[in-house]
Scaffold this motif. Structure first.
Motif, mmCIF file in Angstrom:
data_model
loop_
_atom_site.group_PDB
_atom_site.id
_atom_site.type_symbol
_atom_site.label_atom_id
_atom_site.label_comp_id
_atom_site.label_asym_id
_atom_site.label_seq_id
_atom_site.Cartn_x
_atom_site.Cartn_y
_atom_site.Cartn_z
ATOM 1 N N LEU A 270 0.829 -1.200 0.000
ATOM 2 C CA LEU A 270 0.000 0.000 0.000
ATOM 3 C C LEU A 270 0.868 1.257 0.000
ATOM 4 C CD1 LEU A 270 -3.009 0.612 -0.023
ATOM 5 C CD2 LEU A 270 -2.942 0.689 2.473
ATOM 6 N N ALA A 271 1.869 1.292 0.847
ATOM 7 C CA ALA A 271 2.748 2.461 0.940
ATOM 8 C C ALA A 271 3.500 2.716 -0.364
ATOM 9 C CB ALA A 271 3.740 2.290 2.086
ATOM 10 N N ASN A 272 3.780 1.656 -1.111
ATOM 11 C CA ASN A 272 4.507 1.806 -2.369
ATOM 12 C C ASN A 272 3.599 1.939 -3.585
ATOM 13 O OD1 ASN A 272 7.300 1.707 -1.481
ATOM 14 N ND2 ASN A 272 6.793 -0.338 -0.785
ATOM 15 N N SER A 273 2.305 2.050 -3.353
ATOM 16 C CA SER A 273 1.341 2.198 -4.446
ATOM 17 C C SER A 273 1.058 3.667 -4.715
ATOM 18 C CB SER A 273 0.008 1.529 -4.073
ATOM 19 O OG SER A 273 0.176 0.152 -3.911
ATOM 20 N N GLU A 274 0.664 3.941 -5.946
ATOM 21 C CA GLU A 274 0.187 5.281 -6.271
ATOM 22 C C GLU A 274 -1.311 5.316 -6.040
ATOM 23 O OE1 GLU A 274 1.466 6.138 -10.297
ATOM 24 O OE2 GLU A 274 3.153 7.260 -9.482
ATOM 25 N N VAL A 275 -1.780 6.440 -5.499
ATOM 26 C CA VAL A 275 -3.208 6.637 -5.286
ATOM 27 C C VAL A 275 -3.658 7.883 -6.039
ATOM 28 C CG1 VAL A 275 -3.336 5.455 -3.054
ATOM 29 C CG2 VAL A 275 -2.775 7.889 -3.127
ATOM 30 N N LEU A 276 -4.949 7.936 -6.316
ATOM 31 C CA LEU A 276 -5.542 9.087 -6.973
ATOM 32 C C LEU A 276 -5.977 10.063 -5.891
ATOM 33 C CD1 LEU A 276 -5.964 6.546 -8.869
ATOM 34 C CD2 LEU A 276 -7.814 7.825 -9.881
ATOM 35 N N VAL A 277 -5.473 11.279 -5.968
ATOM 36 C CA VAL A 277 -5.840 12.331 -5.034
ATOM 37 C C VAL A 277 -6.673 13.350 -5.814
ATOM 38 C CG1 VAL A 277 -5.006 14.146 -3.495
ATOM 39 C CG2 VAL A 277 -3.703 12.019 -3.736
ATOM 40 N N PRO A 278 -7.971 13.464 -5.481
ATOM 41 C CA PRO A 278 -8.797 14.443 -6.182
ATOM 42 C C PRO A 278 -8.228 15.854 -5.999
ATOM 43 C CG PRO A 278 -10.144 12.977 -4.846
ATOM 44 C CD PRO A 278 -8.715 12.728 -4.471
ATOM 45 N N VAL A 279 -8.255 16.628 -7.067
ATOM 46 C CA VAL A 279 -7.818 18.018 -6.987
ATOM 47 C C VAL A 279 -9.038 18.852 -6.594
ATOM 48 C CG1 VAL A 279 -6.928 19.987 -8.298
ATOM 49 C CG2 VAL A 279 -6.004 17.695 -8.695
ATOM 50 N N PRO B 77 -9.773 12.099 1.255
ATOM 51 C CA PRO B 77 -10.050 10.866 0.512
ATOM 52 C C PRO B 77 -9.034 10.654 -0.605
ATOM 53 C CG PRO B 77 -11.456 12.600 -0.304
ATOM 54 C CD PRO B 77 -10.616 13.195 0.802
ATOM 55 N N VAL B 78 -8.520 9.432 -0.708
ATOM 56 C CA VAL B 78 -7.689 9.032 -1.841
ATOM 57 C C VAL B 78 -8.229 7.698 -2.335
ATOM 58 C CG1 VAL B 78 -5.649 10.292 -1.043
ATOM 59 C CG2 VAL B 78 -5.919 7.867 -0.443
ATOM 60 N N PHE B 79 -7.847 7.326 -3.550
ATOM 61 C CA PHE B 79 -8.469 6.173 -4.184
ATOM 62 C C PHE B 79 -7.440 5.324 -4.929
ATOM 63 C CE2 PHE B 79 -11.383 9.652 -3.731
ATOM 64 C CZ PHE B 79 -12.458 9.049 -3.095
ATOM 65 N N THR B 80 -7.752 4.036 -5.044
ATOM 66 C CA THR B 80 -6.873 3.110 -5.741
ATOM 67 C C THR B 80 -7.193 2.998 -7.222
ATOM 68 O OG1 THR B 80 -8.331 1.265 -5.144
ATOM 69 C CG2 THR B 80 -6.468 1.729 -3.661
ATOM 70 N N SER B 81 -8.330 3.541 -7.652
ATOM 71 C CA SER B 81 -8.703 3.490 -9.067
ATOM 72 C C SER B 81 -9.733 4.580 -9.366
ATOM 73 C CB SER B 81 -9.298 2.119 -9.426
ATOM 74 O OG SER B 81 -10.567 1.970 -8.827
ATOM 75 N N GLU B 82 -9.906 4.858 -10.649
ATOM 76 C CA GLU B 82 -10.927 5.828 -11.047
ATOM 77 C C GLU B 82 -12.319 5.337 -10.667
ATOM 78 O OE1 GLU B 82 -10.569 6.828 -15.185
ATOM 79 O OE2 GLU B 82 -8.755 8.010 -14.853
ATOM 80 N N ILE C 133 -8.795 5.633 2.391
ATOM 81 C CA ILE C 133 -8.446 5.027 1.105
ATOM 82 C C ILE C 133 -9.643 4.215 0.650
ATOM 83 C CG2 ILE C 133 -6.821 3.552 -0.131
ATOM 84 C CD1 ILE C 133 -4.878 4.033 2.289
ATOM 85 N N ASP C 134 -10.188 4.545 -0.527
ATOM 86 C CA ASP C 134 -11.364 3.850 -1.067
ATOM 87 C C ASP C 134 -12.490 3.815 -0.041
ATOM 88 O OD1 ASP C 134 -9.976 3.485 -3.398
ATOM 89 O OD2 ASP C 134 -9.730 1.324 -3.166
ATOM 90 N N GLY C 135 -12.843 4.974 0.484
ATOM 91 C CA GLY C 135 -13.804 5.091 1.573
ATOM 92 C C GLY C 135 -15.168 4.473 1.347
ATOM 93 N N SER C 136 -15.630 4.368 0.118
ATOM 94 C CA SER C 136 -16.974 3.830 -0.107
ATOM 95 C C SER C 136 -16.980 2.333 -0.371
ATOM 96 C CB SER C 136 -17.635 4.560 -1.279
ATOM 97 O OG SER C 136 -16.934 4.276 -2.482
ATOM 98 N N SER C 137 -15.820 1.692 -0.349
ATOM 99 C CA SER C 137 -15.756 0.269 -0.693
ATOM 100 C C SER C 137 -15.719 -0.610 0.557
ATOM 101 C CB SER C 137 -14.514 -0.011 -1.543
ATOM 102 O OG SER C 137 -13.369 0.024 -0.729
ATOM 103 N N ALA C 138 -15.925 -1.899 0.333
ATOM 104 C CA ALA C 138 -15.877 -2.869 1.433
ATOM 105 C C ALA C 138 -14.471 -2.985 2.013
ATOM 106 C CB ALA C 138 -16.346 -4.235 0.939
#
Length: 134
Positions: A33-42, A72-77, A111-116
């Protein structure tokens, strides 16, 4: 609905989040997780120059139902559009680099707040669990 982490299209970060749901002490999952890129909304109010500056990231801050501020940050669009369907811009940021510069106040990270497999960490948790030497 099947979550993206349950299919073959799951990202390594999503698989790491799934592993952390089962075992919060999984150091291999935390490293992934720490070495992954996440999507940060602008944020919508960020100027174009700020959004394009590679040395700075404007953090979008939302308020939790209990009033606590969270980024909030995300692992995918797909994960991002499920929670924030109207986001028009985002930046890809290494999560470990973001964590190593995390503010020391009460700002949490989700991270991915709306997911399981969503994960929310306090500011101490972000710096302790996800910040990795560069």
């Amino acid at each position: 609905m099947e979550t993206p982490a349950n299919d073959n299209n799951a990202t390594p970060a999503q698989r790491a989040l799934d592993a952390l749901v089962e075992n919060t002490d999984d150091t291999a999952a935390l490293d992934t997780l720490a070495n992954s890129e996440v999507l940060v909304p602008v944020p919508d109010d960020a100027l174009e120059e700020e959004a394009a500056d590679p040395s700075a990231v404007a953090l979008p801050v939302l308020e939790e139902p209990d009033g606590r501020p969270v980024v909030p940050v995300f692992t995918s669009e797909l994960e991002m559009t499920e929670l924030l369907p109207f986001v028009s811009r985002y930046r890809l940021v290494p999560l470990g680099a973001l964590a190593s510069q995390w503010p020391s106040d009460d700002l949490s990270l989700t991270i991915d707040g709306s997911s399981a497999h969503g994960l929310t960490l306090t500011s101490d948790g972000v710096r302790t669990l996800l910040a990795r030497p560069r």
